[in-house]
Scaffold this motif. Structure first.
Motif, short mmCIF file in Angstrom:
data_model
loop_
_atom_site.label_atom_id
_atom_site.label_comp_id
_atom_site.label_asym_id
_atom_site.label_seq_id
_atom_site.Cartn_x
_atom_site.Cartn_y
_atom_site.Cartn_z
N GLY A 86 96.12 53.94 44.23
CA GLY A 86 95.77 52.81 43.99
C GLY A 86 96.44 51.73 43.79
N PRO A 87 96.19 50.36 43.24
CA PRO A 87 94.90 50.82 42.78
C PRO A 87 93.77 50.49 43.73
N VAL A 88 91.84 50.87 43.10
CA VAL A 88 90.83 50.40 43.85
C VAL A 88 89.43 50.03 43.31
N ARG A 89 89.15 48.76 43.54
CA ARG A 89 87.74 48.29 42.85
C ARG A 89 86.78 49.82 43.37
N LEU A 90 86.33 49.43 41.66
CA LEU A 90 85.06 50.58 42.22
C LEU A 90 84.16 49.52 40.85
N ASP A 91 82.91 49.88 41.22
CA ASP A 91 81.16 49.52 40.57
C ASP A 91 80.95 51.03 39.89
N GLY A 92 81.22 50.73 38.35
CA GLY A 92 81.15 52.00 38.27
C GLY A 92 79.77 51.62 37.29
N GLU A 93 79.08 52.87 36.07
CA GLU A 93 78.56 52.55 34.79
C GLU A 93 79.57 52.55 33.96
N ALA A 94 79.99 53.18 34.15
CA ALA A 94 81.60 53.68 33.08
C ALA A 94 82.38 52.83 33.62
N ALA A 95 82.60 52.78 34.62
CA ALA A 95 84.19 52.57 35.04
C ALA A 95 84.17 51.40 36.27
N ARG A 247 77.13 71.42 36.82
CA ARG A 247 77.49 71.88 35.94
C ARG A 247 78.76 70.53 35.30
N GLY A 248 79.44 70.82 33.88
CA GLY A 248 80.14 69.19 33.91
C GLY A 248 79.33 68.25 34.31
N ARG A 249 80.47 67.32 35.41
CA ARG A 249 79.56 65.83 35.67
C ARG A 249 79.21 65.95 36.81
N THR A 250 78.27 65.63 37.37
CA THR A 250 77.45 65.80 39.09
C THR A 250 77.84 64.27 39.08
N VAL A 251 78.61 63.16 40.14
CA VAL A 251 79.03 61.84 40.08
C VAL A 251 79.29 62.33 41.46
N SER A 252 78.16 60.85 42.45
CA SER A 252 78.60 60.57 43.66
C SER A 252 79.81 59.23 43.75
N ALA A 253 80.23 58.51 45.02
CA ALA A 253 80.61 57.70 44.94
C ALA A 253 80.26 57.23 46.04
N ASP A 254 80.03 55.74 47.04
CA ASP A 254 79.65 55.81 48.16
C ASP A 254 80.52 54.37 48.71
N VAL A 255 81.12 54.01 49.91
CA VAL A 255 81.29 52.70 50.19
C VAL A 255 81.15 52.67 51.66
N GLU A 256 80.89 50.91 52.65
CA GLU A 256 80.26 50.89 53.59
C GLU A 256 81.99 49.93 54.10
N ILE A 257 82.15 50.03 55.09
CA ILE A 257 83.40 49.95 55.96
C ILE A 257 83.27 49.80 56.82
N SER A 258 83.59 48.25 57.49
CA SER A 258 83.59 47.78 58.25
C SER A 258 83.98 48.18 59.57
N ALA A 384 85.73 60.22 35.63
CA ALA A 384 84.28 61.65 36.68
C ALA A 384 84.32 60.18 37.93
N GLU A 385 83.57 58.77 37.53
CA GLU A 385 83.75 57.81 38.53
C GLU A 385 84.52 57.30 39.68
N VAL A 386 85.99 57.48 38.58
CA VAL A 386 87.24 56.96 39.14
C VAL A 386 87.85 58.74 39.86
N VAL A 387 87.74 59.42 39.23
CA VAL A 387 88.37 60.21 40.56
C VAL A 387 87.36 60.45 41.00
N ALA A 388 86.42 60.35 41.39
CA ALA A 388 85.42 60.58 42.55
C ALA A 388 85.33 59.78 43.41
N VAL A 389 86.16 58.42 43.76
CA VAL A 389 86.23 57.44 44.42
C VAL A 389 87.28 57.57 45.14
N ALA A 390 88.80 58.57 44.14
CA ALA A 390 90.20 58.83 44.94
C ALA A 390 89.43 59.41 45.61
N THR A 391 88.87 60.62 45.51
CA THR A 391 88.18 62.09 46.45
C THR A 391 87.52 61.27 47.45
#
Length: 416
Positions: A86-95, A247-258, A384-391
Motif C-alpha cells: 500500500g497505501p491503496v485507496r478504496l471506497d468501502g462501506e466499512a473501510a 462462509r465467513g464474509r463474502t466480499v467483492s472488490a473491483d476497479v476500472e483501469i485506463s 475484509a474489504e482491505v484484504v479483498a482490494v489487496a487480493t
C-alpha cells in the motif's frame, strides 16, 4: 543467582522430571509460569533431538498471553518476515480512504507483486469494495430411522426456527442466528446454521450456540445428534457449498483501469490481461475442477492471515475466489480494463483467537481495525474489504506479468 539463572534451574529440573516420566509435557504450567514451562520444553527437545532452539525461544511476548488459549505445549514462537503493501485507496462501506496492509510471507516476489497492483489501483483513483454477506456456519449431523422421520424433523425445524434461534442465541451476547437450512441424505439430517458473528471470526461462538440448539432438536424430534460438525459447514476443507453459499464474509472488490495505466504500470494491454484471465483463471480452472477461479488469491489471503492473527488453516476457504477481467470501451472509443475479485468465504475477525497476540494486534493497528467496531462488525468488515482490494492488486499484477511474459524474470530478480 540471577532471576534468569533461577528460571533456567527450574526449567532444567522440570525437563528432567518429564524425561523420568514424573510429569507430562502439558502439565508444566501447573508447576511454574508459562515462559519457564516453554524453556523446560526447549531444554527437553534439545537433549532429545540435538536441535538448537535458541531462536525459537527468543520471542517478545509473555507466554501466558498464548499458552492454553492459542497453543498447548508451547516451546516458543516462529518468526515469519512481515512486510507491508500500500497505501491503496478504496471506497468501502466499512473501510474508506487509504490503507496499508501487513503481509507475512517467505515468498520473495509476493509483496513486490501486490505493491505493483496497488500502484495500478492508485493510478486509477482507487478500488471499490463491499461485504455482500456475513455468516459463520456450523452444520451438525443427526441420525433418524428413515426418510419419513427425516421429513418430520425438517418440518419441525422449519416450524420452530424461533425456538431454535432463542436457544442458540442464549449462549452469546453478540452472535445472531441469521440462517438455518436443513439437508437430508437418507437417514441423515444435516442442519446448516449460519451466524452473524460481528467482529469475531466466530467459529467458537457458532459451535457453542449450535450445541445448545442441537439439544433442543434432539429432545423435540426423532433425530439423534451424531456429531456437532457434519462437514457440511464446511471448515478447513475444499467445499463447493462455501464457494456457492459463502462462509465467513463474502466480499467483492473491483476497479476500472485506463489502457494508458495498464500499459505504463503493467506493461501490457487490457485485451491481453482479459485473455489471460479467461484462458487461465476460467478455462484452466474449470478443466482442473478447481473451486477457485483466480491467479494467486491464496497468496495474499494467507499472508494477511498470518500478519493479523487469523486461523491460517482457513486459507482453504479463503481461496474460493473468482477473478474477472473485461475490456470496456466508452462512447469515445477509449479502452479500459475492468477487473474484480469475489471472495466467497473469507473467514476473519478483529477480536478473539490470535488477534490478541502482540505482533498480530500491531498488524491490525496498521489497518486501523484492532478490537470491536462501532457498530459491532464494522472492523471485521473493514478488514475484509482491505484484504479483498489487496487480493485484487495481486491478481492484477500477476495477470499483467503473465500477459507481458515477465513472470519468470520477476521471480529470478526477487529471489524465489
Amino acid at each position: 543467582m540471577t532471576a534468569a539463572d533461577a528460571d533456567e534451574e527450574v526449567a532444567a529440573d522440570l525437563a528432567e522430571r518429564v524425561r523420568d516420566g514424573e510429569l507430562r509435557l502439558y502439565e508444566l504450567e501447573d508447576h511454574t509460569d508459562a515462559d519457564t514451562a516453554a524453556m523446560a520444553r526447549r531444554l527437553l527437545l534439545e537433549r532429545e533431538t540435538d536441535a538448537d532452539l535458541s531462536t525459537v525461544g527468543d520471542y517478545s511476548f509473555d507466554a501466558s498471553e498464548a499458552s492454553g488459549t492459542n497453543i498447548e505445549n508451547m516451546t516458543g514462537a516462529v518468526q515469519v518476515p512481515v512486510g507491508v503493501v500500500g497505501p491503496v485507496r478504496l471506497d468501502g462501506e466499512a473501510a474508506a480512504d487509504e490503507h496499508y496492509l501487513p503481509l507475512a510471507t517467505t515468498e520473495g516476489a509476493l509483496l513486490a507483486s501486490v505493491n505493483r497492483g496497488c500502484a495500478t489501483i492508485r493510478e486509477s483513483g482507487g478500488a471499490t469494495a463491499r461485504v455482500l454477506k456475513s455468516k459463520m456456519t456450523r452444520a451438525p449431523v443427526f441420525r433418524v430411522e428413515d426418510v419419513a422421520a427425516a421429513s418430520e424433523v425438517v418440518s419441525w425445524v422449519r416450524a420452530n426456527e424461533d425456538r431454535i434461534r432463542e436457544a442458540a442465541e442464549s449462549t452469546t451476547s453478540h452472535g445472531e442466528l441469521v440462517e438455518l437450512t436443513p439437508y437430508v441424505v437418507g437417514d441423515n439430517v444435516f442442519l446448516r446454521f449460519g451466524y452473524d458473528s460481528k467482529d469475531a471470526m466466530g467459529m467458537n461462538m457458532a459451535t457453542i450456540a449450535t450445541q445448545e440448539a442441537c439439544e433442543l432438536v434432539d429432545a423435540e424430534t426423532p433425530a439423534s445428534l451424531v456429531a456437532l460438525s457434519g462437514n457440511l459447514c464446511t471448515d478447513k476443507k475444499p467445499a463447493a457449498i462455501n464457494a456457492v453459499e459463502g462462509r465467513g464474509r463474502t466480499v467483492s472488490a473491483d476497479v476500472e483501469i485506463s489502457a494508458e495505466t495498464v500499459e505504463s504500470v503493467l506493461k501490457t494491454t487490457p485485451a491481453a490481461i482479459a485473455e489471460v484471465n479467461t484462458r487461465k483463471n476460467h478455462v484452466g480452472s474449470a478443466k482442473a475442477g478447481s473451486l477457485g477461479f483466480n491467479a494467486q488469491a491464496a497468496n495474499v489471503v494467507a499472508a494477511a492471515f498470518l500478519a493479523t492473527g487469523q486461523d491460517p488453516a482457513q486459507v482453504v476457504e479463503g481461496s474460493n475466489v473468482i477473478t474477472t477481467a473485461d475490456v470496456r470501451v466508452d462512447e469515445a472509443g477509449n479502452r479500459s480494463l475492468y477487473a474484480s475479485v469475489t471472495l466467497a468465504s473469507l473467514e476473519l475477525g478483529t477480536v478473539g483467537g490470535g488477534t490478541k497476540l502482540p505482533t498480530q494486534a500491531e498488524g491490525l493497528d496498521v489497518v486501523g481495525v484492532r478490537g470491536g467496531g462501532d457498530p459491532a462488525g464494522t472492523n471485521a468488515d473493514a478488514l475484509a474489504e482491505v484484504v479483498a482490494v489487496a487480493t485484487l492488486a495481486g491478481e492484477l499484477s500477476l495477470l499483467g506479468a503473465l500477459a507481458a511474459s515477465h513472470l519468470a524474470s520477476a521471480h529470478e530478480q526477487l529471489g524465489r
